[in-house]
Design an enzyme around this catalytic site. Structure first.
Site, PDB file in Angstrom:
ATOM      1  N   CYS A  44       3.131  -3.267   4.076  1.00  0.00           N
ATOM      2  CA  CYS A  44       2.245  -2.162   4.468  1.00  0.00           C
ATOM      3  C   CYS A  44       2.954  -1.437   5.604  1.00  0.00           C
ATOM      4  O   CYS A  44       4.154  -1.641   5.797  1.00  0.00           O
ATOM      5  CB  CYS A  44       0.825  -2.641   4.819  1.00  0.00           C
ATOM      6  SG  CYS A  44       0.671  -3.627   6.316  1.00  0.00           S
ATOM      7  N   HIS A  99      10.518 -24.212   8.535  1.00  0.00           N
ATOM      8  CA  HIS A  99       9.367 -24.920   9.107  1.00  0.00           C
ATOM      9  C   HIS A  99       8.042 -24.624   8.412  1.00  0.00           C
ATOM     10  O   HIS A  99       7.175 -25.496   8.369  1.00  0.00           O
ATOM     11  CB  HIS A  99       9.226 -24.573  10.597  1.00  0.00           C
ATOM     12  CG  HIS A  99      10.272 -25.223  11.452  1.00  0.00           C
ATOM     13  ND1 HIS A  99      10.227 -25.219  12.823  1.00  0.00           N
ATOM     14  CD2 HIS A  99      11.401 -25.914  11.112  1.00  0.00           C
ATOM     15  CE1 HIS A  99      11.288 -25.882  13.303  1.00  0.00           C
ATOM     16  NE2 HIS A  99      12.017 -26.295  12.284  1.00  0.00           N
ATOM     17  N   HIS A 131       7.118 -31.120   9.001  1.00  0.00           N
ATOM     18  CA  HIS A 131       6.632 -29.758   8.744  1.00  0.00           C
ATOM     19  C   HIS A 131       5.692 -29.723   7.541  1.00  0.00           C
ATOM     20  O   HIS A 131       4.758 -28.929   7.509  1.00  0.00           O
ATOM     21  CB  HIS A 131       7.821 -28.812   8.548  1.00  0.00           C
ATOM     22  CG  HIS A 131       8.715 -28.781   9.737  1.00  0.00           C
ATOM     23  ND1 HIS A 131       8.293 -28.299  10.956  1.00  0.00           N
ATOM     24  CD2 HIS A 131       9.975 -29.232   9.924  1.00  0.00           C
ATOM     25  CE1 HIS A 131       9.277 -28.438  11.841  1.00  0.00           C
ATOM     26  NE2 HIS A 131      10.306 -29.007  11.228  1.00  0.00           N
ATOM     27  N   THR A 166       2.838  -1.615   8.969  1.00  0.00           N
ATOM     28  CA  THR A 166       3.358  -2.533   9.983  1.00  0.00           C
ATOM     29  C   THR A 166       3.624  -3.930   9.438  1.00  0.00           C
ATOM     30  O   THR A 166       4.263  -4.740  10.115  1.00  0.00           O
ATOM     31  CB  THR A 166       2.331  -2.693  11.118  1.00  0.00           C
ATOM     32  OG1 THR A 166       1.107  -3.180  10.521  1.00  0.00           O
ATOM     33  CG2 THR A 166       2.060  -1.376  11.829  1.00  0.00           C
ATOM     34  N   ASP A 175       0.868  -1.179   0.000  1.00  0.00           N
ATOM     35  CA  ASP A 175       0.000   0.000   0.000  1.00  0.00           C
ATOM     36  C   ASP A 175       0.912   1.239   0.000  1.00  0.00           C
ATOM     37  O   ASP A 175       2.140   1.131  -0.154  1.00  0.00           O
ATOM     38  CB  ASP A 175      -0.973  -0.025   1.191  1.00  0.00           C
ATOM     39  CG  ASP A 175      -0.310   0.161   2.548  1.00  0.00           C
ATOM     40  OD1 ASP A 175       0.948   0.238   2.610  1.00  0.00           O
ATOM     41  OD2 ASP A 175      -1.045   0.235   3.557  1.00  0.00           O
TER      42      ASP A 175
HETATM   43  C1  RB5 Z   1      -2.022   2.554   6.495  1.00  0.00           C
HETATM   44  O1  RB5 Z   1      -2.121   3.789   7.129  1.00  0.00           O
HETATM   45  C2  RB5 Z   1      -1.753   1.461   7.511  1.00  0.00           C
HETATM   46  O2  RB5 Z   1      -2.852   1.259   8.319  1.00  0.00           O
HETATM   47  C3  RB5 Z   1      -1.381   0.168   6.806  1.00  0.00           C
HETATM   48  O3  RB5 Z   1      -0.277   0.384   5.999  1.00  0.00           O
HETATM   49  C4  RB5 Z   1      -0.992  -1.016   7.682  1.00  0.00           C
HETATM   50  O4  RB5 Z   1      -0.017  -0.667   8.618  1.00  0.00           O
HETATM   51  C5  RB5 Z   1      -2.086  -1.808   8.246  1.00  0.00           C
HETATM   52  O5  RB5 Z   1      -1.883  -2.854   8.887  1.00  0.00           O
END
Ligand code: RB5
Length: 142
Positions: free
Chosen positions: A65, A98, A133, A67, A8
């Protein structure tokens, strides 16, 4: 080997960095976007990579993304996808040994580029152990 990559907006810079890292390794890269900084919905990009893997258009996927969490959750809703967030070097090794992950995931806002590049190396240079596994992996999609 062909690797499908997507992110994203929050993962865009890291996704483009990863694309360059892979190209330097002479790996074929299928870039499924996003390709600008406009805000987009990460589930759509998780779907693009999952569908490319399941359709055998790529051997491995990389998702990013902010996180790495939201895009992992969505990718793992596709039967046959084993998406793993590579949050440490040890995990980068173990998810190949694994779990035989077919999508590796990074946090664009939570990880540094050098650690991401190192974890990609570790993952690509580790072998799946198979045996017990494989049986457990088969159970994931029951
Ligand atoms: C986008 O702002 C953020 O929410 C997305 O990139 C991600 O971290 C969601 O898990």
């Amino acid at each position: 080997m062909k690797i499908a990559i997507a992110s994203d907006h929050a993962g865009l810079e890291m996704k483009d960095f990863i694309g360059e890292v892979l190209k330097q390794k002479k790996i074929d890269v299928l870039d499924l976007g996003t390709n600008d900084t406009a805000s987009v919905d990460y589930p759509l990009f998780a779907d693009k990579v999952a569908e490319a893997i399941l359709a055998h258009q790529a051997d491995l996927g990389v998702l990013v993304c902010g996180t790495g969490i939201g895009i992992s959750i969505r990718a793992n809703r596709h039967k046959g996808i084993r998406a793993a967030l590579l949050y440490s070097d040890e995990v980068a090794e173990m998810v190949k040994r694994h779990n035989n992950a077919n999508v590796i995931v990074f946090g664009g806002r939570t990880m540094a580029k050098d650690e991401v590049a190192k974890r990609i190396d570790i993952f690509l240079n580790t072998e799946f152990e198979g045996g017990r596994h494989q049986k457990r992996i088969d159970m994931l999609d029951m």
